[in-house]
Scaffold this active site. Structure first.
Site, short mmCIF file in Angstrom:
data_model
loop_
_atom_site.label_atom_id
_atom_site.label_comp_id
_atom_site.label_asym_id
_atom_site.label_seq_id
_atom_site.Cartn_x
_atom_site.Cartn_y
_atom_site.Cartn_z
N ASP A 29 13.17 -56.56 32.13
CA ASP A 29 13.26 -55.13 32.38
C ASP A 29 13.29 -54.42 30.90
O ASP A 29 12.83 -52.92 31.01
CB ASP A 29 14.51 -54.85 33.19
CG ASP A 29 15.80 -55.54 32.77
OD1 ASP A 29 15.64 -56.87 32.94
OD2 ASP A 29 16.63 -54.90 32.19
N ILE A 67 12.48 -67.41 33.38
CA ILE A 67 12.74 -68.57 33.90
C ILE A 67 14.14 -68.68 34.58
O ILE A 67 14.54 -69.43 35.34
CB ILE A 67 12.64 -69.82 32.81
CG1 ILE A 67 13.79 -69.60 31.87
CG2 ILE A 67 11.28 -69.81 32.42
CD1 ILE A 67 13.92 -70.95 30.98
N ASP A 68 14.76 -67.50 34.29
CA ASP A 68 16.21 -67.34 35.07
C ASP A 68 16.14 -67.16 36.30
O ASP A 68 17.17 -67.28 37.08
CB ASP A 68 17.15 -66.62 34.07
CG ASP A 68 17.57 -66.67 32.85
OD1 ASP A 68 17.04 -67.80 32.57
OD2 ASP A 68 18.10 -65.90 32.23
N ARG A 73 20.91 -66.70 31.82
CA ARG A 73 21.87 -65.67 31.01
C ARG A 73 22.86 -65.33 31.95
O ARG A 73 24.19 -65.50 31.40
CB ARG A 73 21.00 -64.53 30.78
CG ARG A 73 21.68 -63.33 30.00
CD ARG A 73 20.80 -62.39 29.54
NE ARG A 73 19.90 -61.73 30.84
CZ ARG A 73 19.11 -60.98 30.53
NH1 ARG A 73 18.79 -60.46 29.30
NH2 ARG A 73 18.26 -60.40 31.67
N GLU A 82 24.56 -72.36 31.45
CA GLU A 82 25.23 -71.27 30.30
C GLU A 82 25.69 -69.91 30.72
O GLU A 82 26.50 -69.29 29.96
CB GLU A 82 24.41 -71.23 29.07
CG GLU A 82 23.01 -70.51 29.41
CD GLU A 82 22.36 -70.32 28.17
OE1 GLU A 82 22.20 -71.01 27.26
OE2 GLU A 82 21.51 -69.18 28.15
N TYR A 129 15.21 -74.72 24.86
CA TYR A 129 13.98 -74.44 24.73
C TYR A 129 12.89 -75.18 25.11
O TYR A 129 11.77 -75.06 25.05
CB TYR A 129 13.87 -74.22 23.12
CG TYR A 129 14.93 -73.05 22.54
CD1 TYR A 129 14.40 -71.85 22.86
CD2 TYR A 129 16.16 -73.53 21.79
CE1 TYR A 129 15.17 -70.89 22.11
CE2 TYR A 129 16.67 -72.30 21.43
CZ TYR A 129 16.48 -71.16 21.73
OH TYR A 129 17.27 -69.97 21.26
N MET A 142 19.84 -73.44 30.53
CA MET A 142 19.69 -71.90 30.23
C MET A 142 19.96 -71.15 31.69
O MET A 142 19.78 -71.72 32.74
CB MET A 142 18.23 -71.55 30.00
CG MET A 142 18.05 -71.82 28.28
SD MET A 142 16.36 -71.32 27.89
CE MET A 142 16.64 -71.02 26.22
N ARG A 193 10.80 -73.73 28.02
CA ARG A 193 10.16 -72.32 28.08
C ARG A 193 8.51 -72.36 27.80
O ARG A 193 8.00 -71.28 28.12
CB ARG A 193 10.73 -71.49 26.97
CG ARG A 193 12.56 -71.46 27.23
CD ARG A 193 12.92 -70.19 26.40
NE ARG A 193 12.66 -70.16 25.14
CZ ARG A 193 12.92 -69.04 24.27
NH1 ARG A 193 13.54 -68.22 24.73
NH2 ARG A 193 12.61 -69.22 23.02
#
Length: 405
Positions: free
Chosen positions: A102, A131-132, A178, A237, A298, A176, A301
């Site tokens: 965004d 990917i979240d 966020r 995380e 990582y 992962m 991704r």
């Protein structure tokens, strides 16, 4: 000079970026457009001498199923004073396509408004990427790259679980995400891990390290009661996102700190933190269990997109052309569950404060409740048997820790 479009990529990689870029390039070239990939995001776009990649069919065709991004990405966020129109004028740009989150979309909206004041008519279409899976798309549709990242996470997760079984170890894994637990939830559920911890589970209590570690101990002890000497606990995380900073600073972990005094979480392995704190707790209660950390970060991704994302990203790429041909600008391209393309606008997602709230795992859904209830954890009926391992088993009662009783 012929009419052109420009493509930039912002933020971090996600599987399917090259598929979007390839599809856009092929679709626009077919209509006589020159397609320019601009390296280094907005930094490149606003540079005196931008590094670019001019697409032809061979290049576009070579990359469509590859992971990573053939256009170099950047997290650079320009101020309004950084804006300039040179690149757009010199290359007769009719459309700016941004691929990112965004932040990338809102920056592009600011930039195209600036270009209008310079009497340049440049349309803008944004392709959302994470990917979240935490963007609130219609029909709870997934964001592109999520299913591929989950697929790769499951491949690694199954290998780690096999190691746990083979060596009778426990693994503490982090994934992962966020602020939402979609990736961890998807991987842990698919791999039949004994325990998963996602931030959405703490809907009735504050997240602390003690609670996180006690939940893992709860799982280890329940497994022991059942005669199972191995397991995997996966933690999203995203739990850090909702944790008080004081809790993080007082955790006995040697963090580095940024200029504002905030702990730099990106510099540390989350799984190592959880594993270290778990080992301290296990020694404290006298439980001899070998645990090992595994970070799922990582690795997820830049893998090659699976069929789901190849199809979705191709549809979104063609959808960019459809919206542009319809004269729709300043929008996000979206496909519903029927595959119909529609424009969305940032204001469709924003709350009253102008922020985009993340789409979280629906913890009350049947799917979430069924998977969670099939994890391994101590309940009241286990207290007696748990006493051979724990002095105070009620402290490790999963539902009491989460205040779900």
């Amino acid at each position: 000079m012929e009419k052109s479009i420009a493509i930039i990529c912002g933020g971090g990689p996600a599987p399917g970026i090259n598929t979007v870029v390839s599809t856009i390039a092929k679709t626009f070239m077919k209509d006589g457009y020159r397609v320019i990939g601009v390296h280094h995001g907005f930094k490149g776009l606003l540079a005196d001498n931008p590094e670019v990649k001019i697409f032809d069919f061979a290049l576009a065709d070579r990359i469509f199923s590859r992971g990573g991004s053939t256009i170099t990405m950047s997290r650079f966020k320009p101020k309004d004073s950084d804006f300039k129109a040179d690149f757009f004028k010199n290359n007769k740009i009719k459309l700016l396509v941004t691929i990112g989150g965004d932040d990338t979309a809102s920056t592009a909206n600011r930039l195209t408004k600036y270009l209008q004041k310079q009497e340049l008519d440049v349309a803008h279409v944004h392709v959302p990427k994470t990917i979240d899976n935490d963007l609130p798309l219609p029909d709870r549709n997934p964001t592109f790259g999520f299913h591929t990242a989950k697929d790769e996470g499951v491949r690694i997760g199954n290998t780690v679980y096999e190691d746990a079984r083979t060596s009778e170890n426990w693994f503490v894994m982090s994934a992962m995400g966020r602020s939402a637990g979609h990736l961890a939830f998807g991987i842990a559920s698919a791999c039949h891990f004994q325990m998963m911890i996602i931030p959405e589970m703490f809907n009735k209590t504050k997240i602390t390290f003690e609670k996180l570690i006690n939940i893992i101990v709860s799982s280890i002890v329940k497994c022991k009661i059942k005669g199972i000497e191995y397991g995997v606990a996966l933690i999203s995380e995203g739990v850090f996102h909702f944790m008080d900073e004081e809790e993080i600073i007082n955790s006995d972990i040697n963090f580095t700190y940024d200029d504002h005094g905030h702990p730099e979480l990106g510099n540390v392995s989350k799984s190592h933190i959880f594993n270290y704190l778990l080992q301290v707790k296990l020694k404290e209660i006298g439980l001899k269990v070998k645990t090992r950390p595994v970070e799922l970060g990582y690795e997820l991704r830049c893998c090659n997109p699976i069929a789901f994302d190849l199809t979705l990203c191709s549809l979104l790429g063609i959808g960019v052309k459809k919206l542009f041909d319809q004269g729709i600008s300043g929008c996000i391209v979206s496909a519903n569950s029927n595959g119909d393309i529609a424009p969305l606008f940032l204001k469709d997602f924003e709350d009253e404060s102008g922020k985009i709230p993340p789409r979280l795992v629906d913890i009350e859904s049947d799917m979430a409740q069924l998977f969670i209830n099939n994890l391994f954890f101590i309940q009241e009926k286990d207290y007696e048997k748990a006493k051979q391992y724990l002095r105070d088993p009620e402290k490790y009662d999963f539902k009491k820790i989460l205040n779900w009783n």
